[in-house]
Scaffold this active site. Structure first.
Site, mmCIF file in Angstrom:
data_model
loop_
_atom_site.group_PDB
_atom_site.id
_atom_site.type_symbol
_atom_site.label_atom_id
_atom_site.label_comp_id
_atom_site.label_asym_id
_atom_site.label_seq_id
_atom_site.Cartn_x
_atom_site.Cartn_y
_atom_site.Cartn_z
ATOM 1 N N ASN A 187 -6.655 -2.691 1.454
ATOM 2 C CA ASN A 187 -6.676 -4.157 1.433
ATOM 3 C C ASN A 187 -8.114 -4.633 1.570
ATOM 4 O OD1 ASN A 187 -3.899 -4.482 1.407
ATOM 5 N ND2 ASN A 187 -3.736 -4.645 3.635
ATOM 6 N N ARG A 234 0.825 -1.213 0.000
ATOM 7 C CA ARG A 234 0.000 0.000 0.000
ATOM 8 C C ARG A 234 0.863 1.269 0.000
ATOM 9 N NH1 ARG A 234 -3.840 -0.357 4.759
ATOM 10 N NH2 ARG A 234 -2.025 -1.443 5.611
#
Ligand code: FE
Ligand code: MG
Ligand code: ZN
Ligand code: ZN
EC number: 6.2.-.-
Lengths: 333, 774
Positions: free
Chosen positions: B43, B25
């Site tokens: 996620n 990320r």
């Protein structure tokens, strides 16, 4: 069908097919003999069929087995053997000399075990429908009031005893069948066990938790049955297990573990730790003072891992000792 | 102006693979900002979801760079792009995980120290200079420290270490290399190394002291990532001999630790494939041909031509390898065949008689993992043991599982496998289940994985072998939880594992060669030509059946197989159905090469067993044929470790020899190795060198295999040939057979990421179960 070797396949057959069909509390116990009370008399009853090849082998014969096998099932159930019935199945054309020898063997084994043969039956079947001679015996015994035997009684800390060197009967049979020459002989251990049980009951009293006759499937099968029935772990010290060198040698040759080899005169006893010393001493001195002289403490009851039997090896590692399904199958890939 | 608006593009990209817990990320965040894109990244239970919006060209660049520049530990398997209407978003944000349903691959394998951390480790000005536990999002321990999911510090063995303000700041900063690095630590707040059994000198840390002890010839137990190792200097013959004696390990080769690639190059020949394997984040032990003047004692690896070398996989090992001043033996911390120690108390107790000192630390190991072992064959990796660095990365199933399932594996090199949908998690190498501690690790491993990956099995696959403890476990679970069972034949599982790994759904021929696996006919298979797919198989041929005198005993006493094959030779009246020789024939005479090493009485008894079949099951084992040849050459009559005879036979082969012995393939697909054995015996009698005999034998097996496969392939209408089973760990046999198959226009397929041996069985069982459960 691998149902004859006394392993997991046999256990599955018995527990899956036979016990449900004949539902009875005595059968549920799956002991070597069933208990019943007749007008207040506490009796034990057992029956067994004997099929062995060859019928004569070093140290014994089928006739002797037919007596000792049945009286021992009574003895390890804590019952003093009293009487037997005898049923013979003969193959047409069986040599009369062979038959006479087996009848004599039965008679002398019964005398040695202190039981009477009280009834009998004989059938002859066509040639090829039996292999020489089969024997069925049924035994009745009186349950000893000192005996409180059950796998449910096993407690962590209890000790495991074995009544003598293991694997001799099965080894004698295998060597005879395979016609091997190992340069030394080994004889079947077939013998009556009541004198040893009697001595143990005297020495340990209620501290004697459980007894098992280590016949087919050997000591390993018996220990696994106990561990499963009681949910405890059993730890065996490999070095403490009495095994004669000829048996070790034969087992190495054939690639089997002596713990899996059949006995016909050896039992496993579980005894409370406090009574273990006295019990072992009494066991060693039982009978003529020689027959059980090599009895030994071979292990103890643990809690973890539940229902498993472990062997502590010479290096201190612990290995799983299981019951085989049938004949040993290779696993090394 | 409308042209500019039309050029704006917004997409949603769903990224599948190993993309969680690896700094994915923050990476997406940095990339989006660099390209001036707005949107978000988060996620979910399946992976990472990104939405980006901006200039057409910038979005295109983003999609191109997204998989290509992913962080080192990420594995992007698939990116699915979905067009959305632009909404004018200009800022980019990391959004909180919205997780519902089953968790996906949050837990990743342990990874070797990255270059950035290594630079800090070696920089005297850095606050982590010589700190043995430096790590970041791109490296460090993962699987071995995870206690539970979701993967957060409190659910790892780092729970007891509270981060200092400096570490916490790194952890909280999305721009930092340590953003959400759960094992983040420094000398102020993290784990500490300690030396037990010896004293460090002033201004010397524990690792430096251990290095000095090693340099002085002592044996040091070292706590690593997955367990304890035993170390000593590999060039110190006395230390190596002492280690062998104390460990009760007679001949099995020791693995080595080299400080860096340069040091490794003095030990083994390193090609491109070896270099890639040595320096991969998994840092496996790499088997490669030893260099002529490799600076190691002879006792490190007797009887073999390869050495197993690894590079440091943790900062502690980097420091230790440098401080020890030479290549180290780094072998599993155990006695004999016990499992490697990993719990501190247990290790101290068990290894005290072996180690002169202990280099330990206070970060607990949750799950024991052994070192992975690989070798390059044909420029591609061949995994021999899959554990540290590879587990718990998931594998694909070409036919997805309709129900979640557990596959219980084999028994000796056991692993297990869990699967849900198209994804399978193969557990770490567990080892011999007969060992009580190993069996406990197996049971724990299964339940640990079930929790980590949220798999509740509704189907359990196991081997046909009734006595494998993995089979017993399958039955126990089935009974306890009311789960359906499926028995998978051992060699079908080997075949299916290789097909599944390569995504093959079609039919293939398989030459599956190993030691022993139970066949559906109750005999012991191990030299099988199969035709099959993921769903089923048929036997298209096999090695000529002989007897296995004394069962498993024969695997440790190769002379028994020499005897069994000579009996099968008999007077030519042998029987392919029973594997027996002529029962009344005289036993074969004891070959002169075995005189003095095998007792004549034992030879006669084993010959009798082989002739009568008493305590000697029928087998088509290829592994045992190699044993027979090794014994007939007089190379090895008794093994001190499993597979030793075959390994030494391969090592002995003379590369310059190009002849092959006869090995006819009968019309019913039998590889009649009686002719081969007769030729081996004749050559040995004539005094032909073992190296020549070995080469001719290897070539005979390769030729016959290729011929047998070609015939089966033409009948089956497939050109695909799988080579698997433990025997194909033999590099020479594998290369010869592949070459033969290719020359015949067939397409050989070899397992790469999962072992050809029984470590691949669980995955194969899972592939079969998934394919048949549709
Ligand atoms: Fe295998
Ligand atoms: Mg009985
Ligand atoms: Zn790093
Ligand atoms: Zn810190």
């Amino acid at each position: 069908m691998a149902h004859g070797a006394g392993g997991k396949a046999t256990a599955a057959l018995i527990e899956g097919l036979l016990v449900p069909a004949f539902a009875s509390p005595a059968l549920d116990e799956l002991a070597d003999a069933g208990a019943l009370a007749v007008d207040g008399a506490q009796l034990a009853l057992t029956t067994d069929s004997f099929v062995v090849k060859p019928i004569r082998f070093p140290g014994g014969s089928i006739g002797e087995l037919a007596v000792n096998g049945t009286v021992n099932d009574l003895a390890v159930a804590g019952a003093r053997p009293l009487a037997l019935t005898l049923s013979l199945i003969l193959e047409e054309g069986l040599d009369t000399g062979v038959l006479r020898a087996e009848v004599d063997a039965i008679a002398s084994a019964a005398r040695a075990a202190g039981v009477e043969i009280v009834a009998g039956d004989t059938k002859v079947v066509e040639r090829g429908h039996a292999d020489q001679l089969y024997i069925c015996t049924t035994g009745v015994g009186r349950r000893d009031p000192r005996a409180r035997l059950s796998p449910a009684a096993l407690r962590p800390g209890d000790r495991v005893l074995v009544s003598g060197p293991i694997g001799e009967h099965g080894t004698a049979i295998m060597l005879a069948r395979g016609e091997f020459d190992l340069g030394a002989t080994v004889e079947s251990d077939t013998r009556p066990l009541w004198p040893a049980v009697d001595a143990l009951l005297d020495a340990a009293g209620p501290g004697l938790r459980c007894l098992r006759d280590a016949t087919r499937g050997g000591v390993a099968s018996v220990l696994n049955e106990l561990a499963r029935a009681s949910g405890v772990a059993l730890l065996v010290h490999e070095r403490a297990v009495p095994v004669n060198p000829v048996v070790t040698g034969a087992a190495e040759l054939l690639g089997i573990d002596p713990m899996h080899v059949a006995n016909e005169g050896v039992f496993v006893a579980v005894v409370a730790a406090e009574q273990a010393g006295a019990a072992l001493a009494a066991l060693r001195g039982a009978g003529d003072g020689e027959t059980f002289a090599r009895a030994a403490e071979i292990g103890e009851v643990k809690t973890e891992p539940p229902a498993l039997v472990l062997v502590e090896t010479a290096f201190g590692g612990k290995r799983v000792m299981d019951q085989l399904v049938g004949d040993p199958l290779p696993r090394i890939c | 102006m409308t042209a500019t608006v039309a050029a704006r593009r917004r997409v949603r990209a769903r990224v599948d693979g190993t993309v969680q817990g690896v700094g994915f990320r923050p990476y997406v965040h940095r990339l989006a900002r660099e390209l001036g894109l707005g949107g978000s990244v988060g996620n979910d239970e399946r992976g990472v979801v990104v939405e980006v919006e901006g200039e057409q060209a910038a979005v295109a660049a983003f999609l191109a760079r997204l998989p290509a520049e992913a962080p080192p530990l990420a594995q992007v398997e698939e990116v699915r792009v979905h067009e959305l209407p632009a909404r004018g978003e200009r800022l980019f944000a990391i959004v909180k995980s919205a997780r519902k349903g089953a968790a996906a691959a949050l837990v990743v394998p342990d990874a070797a120290t990255c270059d950035a951390c290594l630079a800090e480790l070696r920089d005297p000005a850095d606050r982590r200079y010589r700190y043995p536990f430096v790590n970041c999002t791109n490296c460090g321990p993962r699987f071995t420290i995870v206690r539970d999911v979701p993967y957060d510090r409190p659910r790892t063995t780092m729970a007891g270490f509270a981060m200092c303000p400096a570490c916490q700041a790194e952890y909280d900063d999305p721009a930092d290399r340590r953003f959400h690095a759960q094992p983040n630590a420094c000398p102020q707040c993290g784990p500490q190394a300690r030396l037990i059994g010896a004293d460090a000198r002033p201004r010397e840390d524990a690792v430096a002291a251990a290095g000095r002890l090693l340099a002085g010839g002592e044996i040091v137990a070292v706590k690593g990532i997955g367990g304890y190792h035993l170390a000593c200097r590999a060039d110190d013959a006395r230390a190596v001999a002492e280690l062998r004696a104390r460990k009760r390990r007679e001949d099995r080769p020791f693995a080595l630790l080299a400080a860096d690639l340069g040091a490794a190059a003095t030990l083994i020949s390193i090609g491109d494939a070896e270099r890639a394997l040595l320096t991969a984040p998994a840092r496996p032990i790499v088997l490669a041909p030893r260099r002529a003047h490799a600076p190691v004692a002879a006792a490190v690896a007797p009887g073999v031509r390869e050495l197993g070398v690894m590079l440091p996989y943790s900062p502690l090992h980097h420091l230790l390898a440098a401080d020890a001043g030479g290549p180290l033996v780094l072998t599993s911390g155990n006695v004999s065949d016990e499992p490697i120690a990993f719990a501190d108390d247990d290790a101290l107790a068990r290894l005290a008689p072996i180690a002169d000192a202990f280099l330990v630390h206070d970060r607990p190991i949750r799950t024991r993992t052994d070192d992975s072992v690989v070798r390059a064959v044909g420029g591609q990796p061949l995994t021999l043991r899959r554990s540290r660095g590879h587990v718990p990365a998931s594998s694909r199933l070409p036919r997805p599982a309709a129900r979640p399932l557990l596959a219980c594996g084999a028994e000796l090199k056991s692993t297990f496998c869990l699967a849900r949908g198209g994804r399978a998690w193969v557990g770490h190498h567990i080892g011999d289940l007969r060992n009580a501690a190993t069996l406990a690790a197996y049971r724990d491993g299964v339940t640990h994985f079930e929790r980590l990956f949220a798999v509740r099995p509704e189907l359990i696959a196991h081997d046909l072998h009734p006595d494998y403890l993995s089979t017993a476990y399958a039955h126990e679970r089935a009974e306890r939880d009311g789960i359906e069972l499926l028995a998978v034949q051992h060699h079908h599982a080997h075949l299916a594992a290789c097909l599944a790994e390569h995504g093959e759904r079609g039919t293939a021929v398989g030459a599956i060669y190993d030691g022993a696996g139970l066949g559906p006919d109750g005999t012991v298979w191990g030299g099988e030509l199969l035709v099959g797919d993921l769903r089923g198989y048929a036997r298209a041929g096999s090695l000529w059946p002989v007897r296995l005198p004394g069962g498993d005993r024969a695997a440790y006493e190769p002379w028994r197989m020499a005897c069994a094959w000579l009996v099968a030779l008999g007077d030519g009246a042998g029987d392919a159905a029973t594997g027996a020789g002529a029962a009344d024939a005289d036993p074969p005479p004891l070959p002169p090469q075995l005189a003095g090493r095998v007792e004549p009485r034992a030879w006669a008894a084993v010959a009798r067993m082989a002739a009568s079949g008493f305590a000697a099951p029928v087998t088509t084992s290829m592994g045992r044929l190699f044993d027979a040849v090794a014994a007939l050459c007089g190379l090895r009559t008794h093994c001190t470790y499993e597979g030793q005879a075959a390994i030494e036979l391969e090592a002995a082969a003379d590369a310059a020899e190009h002849d092959a012995y006869p090995l006819p393939v009968t019309v019913d697909g039998r590889l009649d190795a009686r002719a081969t054995i007769a030729a081996v015996a004749a050559d040995v009698r004539a005094g032909v060198a073992t190296g020549i005999v070995s080469a001719r034998f290897h070539r005979a097996v390769a030729h016959a295999t290729a011929r047998g496969c070609a015939r089966a392939a033409s009948v089956a209408g497939s050109e695909l040939v799988v080579l698997s089973g433990g025997v194909f760990q033999n590099r020479l046999l594998l290369e010869l057979t592949r070459a033969q198959l290719s020359a015949l226009g067939l397409r050989p397929l070899v397992p790469r990421r999962l072992p050809p041996g029984d470590g691949g069985i669980a995955y194969g069982q899972a592939a079969v179960a998934a394919a048949t459960d549709a």
